[in-house]
Design a protein around this motif. Structure first.
Motif, mmCIF file in Angstrom:
data_model
loop_
_atom_site.group_PDB
_atom_site.id
_atom_site.type_symbol
_atom_site.label_atom_id
_atom_site.label_comp_id
_atom_site.label_asym_id
_atom_site.label_seq_id
_atom_site.Cartn_x
_atom_site.Cartn_y
_atom_site.Cartn_z
ATOM 1 N N VAL A 145 0.865 -1.183 0.000
ATOM 2 C CA VAL A 145 0.000 0.000 0.000
ATOM 3 C C VAL A 145 0.899 1.230 0.000
ATOM 4 N N VAL A 146 0.636 2.143 -0.924
ATOM 5 C CA VAL A 146 1.431 3.362 -1.063
ATOM 6 C C VAL A 146 0.485 4.551 -1.017
ATOM 7 N N VAL A 147 0.848 5.608 -0.277
ATOM 8 C CA VAL A 147 0.040 6.823 -0.201
ATOM 9 C C VAL A 147 0.729 7.886 -1.037
ATOM 10 N N LEU A 148 -0.002 8.422 -2.030
ATOM 11 C CA LEU A 148 0.537 9.399 -2.966
ATOM 12 C C LEU A 148 -0.122 10.753 -2.775
ATOM 13 N N ALA A 149 0.602 11.797 -3.125
ATOM 14 C CA ALA A 149 0.051 13.147 -3.151
ATOM 15 C C ALA A 149 0.121 13.631 -4.592
ATOM 16 N N PRO A 150 -0.996 13.669 -5.290
ATOM 17 C CA PRO A 150 -0.974 14.153 -6.677
ATOM 18 C C PRO A 150 -0.587 15.626 -6.708
ATOM 19 N N GLU A 151 -0.029 16.047 -7.805
ATOM 20 C CA GLU A 151 0.322 17.458 -7.957
ATOM 21 C C GLU A 151 -0.942 18.299 -7.864
ATOM 22 N N ALA A 152 -0.815 19.547 -7.432
ATOM 23 C CA ALA A 152 -1.966 20.429 -7.228
ATOM 24 C C ALA A 152 -2.790 20.533 -8.510
ATOM 25 N N GLY A 153 -4.081 20.279 -8.373
ATOM 26 C CA GLY A 153 -5.008 20.387 -9.497
ATOM 27 C C GLY A 153 -4.912 19.261 -10.500
ATOM 28 N N MET A 154 -4.153 18.234 -10.177
ATOM 29 C CA MET A 154 -3.982 17.145 -11.137
ATOM 30 C C MET A 154 -4.073 15.802 -10.427
ATOM 31 N N VAL A 155 -4.792 14.904 -11.013
ATOM 32 C CA VAL A 155 -4.884 13.534 -10.517
ATOM 33 C C VAL A 155 -4.051 12.691 -11.471
ATOM 34 N N PRO A 156 -3.351 11.683 -10.991
ATOM 35 C CA PRO A 156 -2.571 10.859 -11.923
ATOM 36 C C PRO A 156 -3.428 10.400 -13.093
ATOM 37 N N ALA A 157 -2.859 10.495 -14.270
ATOM 38 C CA ALA A 157 -3.614 10.188 -15.485
ATOM 39 C C ALA A 157 -4.139 8.765 -15.490
ATOM 40 N N ALA A 158 -3.380 7.864 -14.940
ATOM 41 C CA ALA A 158 -3.797 6.467 -14.964
ATOM 42 C C ALA A 158 -3.394 5.796 -13.660
ATOM 43 N N ARG A 159 -4.034 4.714 -13.398
ATOM 44 C CA ARG A 159 -3.679 3.908 -12.240
ATOM 45 C C ARG A 159 -2.299 3.325 -12.480
ATOM 46 N N PRO A 160 -1.468 3.232 -11.446
ATOM 47 C CA PRO A 160 -0.156 2.606 -11.644
ATOM 48 C C PRO A 160 -0.318 1.172 -12.156
ATOM 49 N N VAL A 161 0.662 0.725 -12.902
ATOM 50 C CA VAL A 161 0.619 -0.609 -13.492
ATOM 51 C C VAL A 161 0.513 -1.649 -12.389
ATOM 52 N N GLY A 162 -0.496 -2.497 -12.475
ATOM 53 C CA GLY A 162 -0.673 -3.583 -11.515
ATOM 54 C C GLY A 162 -1.451 -3.213 -10.265
ATOM 55 N N ALA A 163 -1.830 -1.937 -10.107
ATOM 56 C CA ALA A 163 -2.582 -1.533 -8.909
ATOM 57 C C ALA A 163 -4.005 -2.077 -8.995
ATOM 58 N N MET A 164 -4.470 -2.609 -7.882
ATOM 59 C CA MET A 164 -5.829 -3.153 -7.851
ATOM 60 C C MET A 164 -6.855 -2.065 -7.556
ATOM 61 N N LEU A 165 -6.483 -1.082 -6.735
ATOM 62 C CA LEU A 165 -7.454 -0.112 -6.246
ATOM 63 C C LEU A 165 -6.764 1.192 -5.909
ATOM 64 N N MET A 166 -7.453 2.311 -6.158
ATOM 65 C CA MET A 166 -6.987 3.628 -5.730
ATOM 66 C C MET A 166 -8.107 4.276 -4.930
ATOM 67 N N LEU A 167 -7.786 4.747 -3.730
ATOM 68 C CA LEU A 167 -8.787 5.359 -2.859
ATOM 69 C C LEU A 167 -8.401 6.793 -2.538
ATOM 70 N N ARG A 168 -9.370 7.718 -2.637
ATOM 71 C CA ARG A 168 -9.140 9.097 -2.192
ATOM 72 C C ARG A 168 -9.219 9.118 -0.679
ATOM 73 N N LEU A 169 -8.324 9.833 -0.053
ATOM 74 C CA LEU A 169 -8.270 9.872 1.402
ATOM 75 C C LEU A 169 -8.798 11.199 1.935
ATOM 76 N N ASP A 170 -9.885 11.699 1.353
ATOM 77 C CA ASP A 170 -10.462 12.974 1.789
ATOM 78 C C ASP A 170 -10.884 12.940 3.245
ATOM 79 N N GLY A 171 -11.709 12.007 3.610
ATOM 80 C CA GLY A 171 -12.269 11.958 4.946
ATOM 81 C C GLY A 171 -11.400 11.236 5.946
#
Length: 124
Positions: free
Chosen positions: A83-109
């Motif tokens: 499990v890796v926690v990423l910080a996307p650049e301001a105003g930008m979400v990574p264009a695609a899920r990393p290769v082999g990733a099963m799930l991406m979750l926003r950690l807003d709450g």
């Protein structure tokens, strides 16, 4: 004793059946619209951290390398190495899920689950 058949109005039975079908269809349509209306819309403001979850057999180093390939900044690894926690650049979400990733979750709450660098420095 003789049996007497009670006449039934076939037309009224059909009308009741169509009325029931219409009520069920209307209820299903309304509940679907309410569900769609309750979905969250686009979030304005800074991009929220993302938790990227890889399969358990992916090593921690490989998970980090695959996550950094998306162009996002690495905040930290999770409690488990895949499990890796990423910080996307301001105003930008990574264009695609990393290769082999099963799930991406926003950690807003889940801000309490991410330890800021200031809080971690004060703990030491």
């Amino acid at each position: 004793m003789s049996t007497v058949a009670i006449p039934t109005n076939v037309r009224s039975r059909q009308l009741r059946r169509w009325r029931d079908i219409g009520l069920i269809a209307g209820l299903a349509l309304c509940s679907g619209l309410v569900t769609l209306a309750s979905l969250p819309g686009p979030v304005a403001g800074p991009a929220a951290p993302l938790a990227v979850i890889f399969p358990p057999w992916v090593s921690g180093e490989e998970a980090v390398a695959r996550s950094l390939a998306t162009g996002a900044r690495l905040l930290r690894q999770g409690a488990v190495p895949f499990v890796v926690v990423l910080a996307p650049e301001a105003g930008m979400v990574p264009a695609a899920r990393p290769v082999g990733a099963m799930l991406m979750l926003r950690l807003d709450g889940l801000a309490g689950c991410i330890i800021s660098s200031e809080a971690e420095a004060s703990r030491l």
